[in-house]
Write a protein that holds these residues in place. Structure first.
Motif, PDB file in Angstrom:
ATOM      1  N   LEU A 186       0.817  -1.210   0.000  1.00  0.00           N
ATOM      2  CA  LEU A 186       0.000   0.000   0.000  1.00  0.00           C
ATOM      3  C   LEU A 186       0.852   1.261   0.000  1.00  0.00           C
ATOM      4  N   GLN A 187       2.075   1.176   0.468  1.00  0.00           N
ATOM      5  CA  GLN A 187       2.937   2.355   0.465  1.00  0.00           C
ATOM      6  C   GLN A 187       3.473   2.632  -0.947  1.00  0.00           C
ATOM      7  N   GLY A 188       3.597   1.561  -1.730  1.00  0.00           N
ATOM      8  CA  GLY A 188       4.184   1.753  -3.061  1.00  0.00           C
ATOM      9  C   GLY A 188       3.169   1.574  -4.169  1.00  0.00           C
ATOM     10  N   ALA A 189       1.918   1.967  -3.873  1.00  0.00           N
ATOM     11  CA  ALA A 189       0.830   1.716  -4.826  1.00  0.00           C
ATOM     12  C   ALA A 189       1.002   2.446  -6.144  1.00  0.00           C
ATOM     13  N   SER A 190       1.846   3.474  -6.171  1.00  0.00           N
ATOM     14  CA  SER A 190       1.976   4.236  -7.412  1.00  0.00           C
ATOM     15  C   SER A 190       3.048   3.648  -8.331  1.00  0.00           C
ATOM     16  N   GLY A 191       3.606   2.493  -7.967  1.00  0.00           N
ATOM     17  CA  GLY A 191       4.630   1.873  -8.804  1.00  0.00           C
ATOM     18  C   GLY A 191       4.031   1.313 -10.089  1.00  0.00           C
ATOM     19  N   ALA A 192       4.884   0.598 -10.850  1.00  0.00           N
ATOM     20  CA  ALA A 192       4.433   0.036 -12.125  1.00  0.00           C
ATOM     21  C   ALA A 192       3.283  -0.936 -11.907  1.00  0.00           C
ATOM     22  N   LEU A 193       2.364  -0.934 -12.834  1.00  0.00           N
ATOM     23  CA  LEU A 193       1.177  -1.787 -12.705  1.00  0.00           C
ATOM     24  C   LEU A 193       1.448  -3.158 -13.305  1.00  0.00           C
ATOM     25  N   SER A 194       1.199  -4.191 -12.521  1.00  0.00           N
ATOM     26  CA  SER A 194       1.284  -5.543 -13.055  1.00  0.00           C
ATOM     27  C   SER A 194       0.024  -5.818 -13.878  1.00  0.00           C
ATOM     28  N   ASP A 195       0.072  -6.907 -14.663  1.00  0.00           N
ATOM     29  CA  ASP A 195      -1.132  -7.286 -15.420  1.00  0.00           C
ATOM     30  C   ASP A 195      -2.287  -7.570 -14.476  1.00  0.00           C
ATOM     31  N   GLU A 196      -1.942  -8.158 -13.313  1.00  0.00           N
ATOM     32  CA  GLU A 196      -2.985  -8.457 -12.327  1.00  0.00           C
ATOM     33  C   GLU A 196      -3.655  -7.161 -11.852  1.00  0.00           C
ATOM     34  N   GLU A 197      -2.831  -6.140 -11.630  1.00  0.00           N
ATOM     35  CA  GLU A 197      -3.361  -4.838 -11.209  1.00  0.00           C
ATOM     36  C   GLU A 197      -4.256  -4.250 -12.304  1.00  0.00           C
ATOM     37  N   ILE A 198      -3.779  -4.318 -13.536  1.00  0.00           N
ATOM     38  CA  ILE A 198      -4.561  -3.741 -14.644  1.00  0.00           C
ATOM     39  C   ILE A 198      -5.900  -4.463 -14.763  1.00  0.00           C
TER      40      ILE A 198
END
Ligand code: FES
Ligand code: FES
Length: 227
Positions: A186-198
Motif C-alpha cells: 500500500l505504500q508503493g501503490a503508485s509503482g508500475a502496474l502488473s497485469d494483475e493490477e490492470i
C-alpha cells in the motif's frame, strides 16, 4: 336483415369522451381501491386525473462536455448517458446494460471515471465532462487510443469507448497512489502496474468479445510497464 355496421376505428364513444379518456377513466376506476383514494367529488373525469406516471419536470442546465458548452432543457430524470447520446448527439459512449454493470458508458468527470448510466445529467453542471470524442486533440489521437489500435484491443468495438475512457481514468488513479484489491504494497501503490493490477482495476469494464489480453497489453504499453 341488414348486417350490423362494424364500429369505426377510433370512433368516439357516445357522451363526448374519447377512446383515450375512456381508457384512462377505466384505469383510474381500477386503481382507486388499490391506492386507497376516495372517489373525488368531480365524478369520473376527476378520477381520470389519477396517474401512475407523473409529468416530466423539465429542467434547464448547461453542461460542459469536451470543452464545449451545451445548454439543455431536459427531463430532470435524464441520465448523463442519455443526455450525451440523445440530446448532445455524442454517441461514442455506449449503452450496454443501463445498470452499471458493463462499463460501456464510462466517461470522465473532472478526470474521474464514472458510469454515465448511473448518474443524472443535472448533477454535473459546472463539471468538466470528457467522452471518447473529447480524448483526442483534433486529428491527434490520445496515446491510449493509439495503443488500442496498435495492440488490436477490440473486436466489435462496442465496449471500446468505455474501455479507453476507463483506462485513462484508471491510470490517473494509480498514479495518485490509489490502491486496488490486489495491491500488495500500500505504500508503493503508485509503482508500475502488473497485469494483475490492470485486470483488477479494469474489472468494471466488460468485453463480450473477450479482447482482454490485447486490452491489457494496450494499457500496459501506455502505463510503461514491462510485459
Ligand atoms: Fe452503464 Fe452498462 S451501460 S454500466
Ligand atoms: Fe466487442 Fe469488447 S470488443 S465487446
Amino acid at each position: 336483415m341488414m348486417p350490423t355496421p362494424a364500429p369505426l376505428k377510433n370512433a368516439e364513444p357516445p357522451g363526448g369522451l374519447s377512446r383515450r379518456a375512456m381508457v384512462q377513466v377505466s384505469s383510474a376506476i381500477a386503481a382507486a381501491p388499490l391506492v386507497g383514494c376516495a372517489a373525488p367529488s368531480g365524478g369520473l373525469l376527476g378520477m381520470a386525473e389519477v396517474s401512475s406516471e407523473p409529468n416530466p419536470v423539465m429542467m434547464r442546465m448547461n453542461l460542459q462536455v469536451n470543452g464545449q458548452s451545451y445548454p439543455l432543457t431536459i427531463d430532470g430524470r435524464t441520465s448523463l448517458l442519455d443526455a450525451l447520446r440523445e440530446n448532445m448527439n455524442l454517441k461514442g459512449s455506449k449503452k450496454g446494460c443501463d445498470h452499471g454493470q458493463c462499463g460501456a458508458c464510462t466517461v470522465l468527470v473532472d478526470g474521474k471515471r464514472i458510469n454515465s448510466c448511473l448518474t443524472l445529467a443535472v448533477m454535473h453542471e459546472g463539471q468538466a465532462i470528457t467522452t471518447i470524442e473529447g480524448l483526442s486533440s483534433g486529428e491527434a489521437l490520445h496515446p491510449m487510443q493509439i495503443a488500442f489500435i496498435k495492440h488490436d484491443g477490440f473486436q466489435c468495438g462496442y465496449c471500446t469507448p468505455g474501455q479507453i475512457c476507463s483506462s485513462v481514468g484508471m491510470l490517473a488513479e494509480a498514479k495518485a497512489g490509489m490502491p486496488s484489491h490486489v495491491t500488495q504494497d500500500l505504500q508503493g501503490a503508485s509503482g508500475a502496474l502488473s497485469d494483475e493490477e490492470i485486470r483488477e482495476r479494469m474489472s468494471g469494464n466488460i468485453c463480450r468479445c473477450s479482447a482482454y489480453p490485447n486490452i491489457v497489453a494496450a494499457i500496459r504499453d501506455v502505463a510503461g510497464a514491462p510485459a
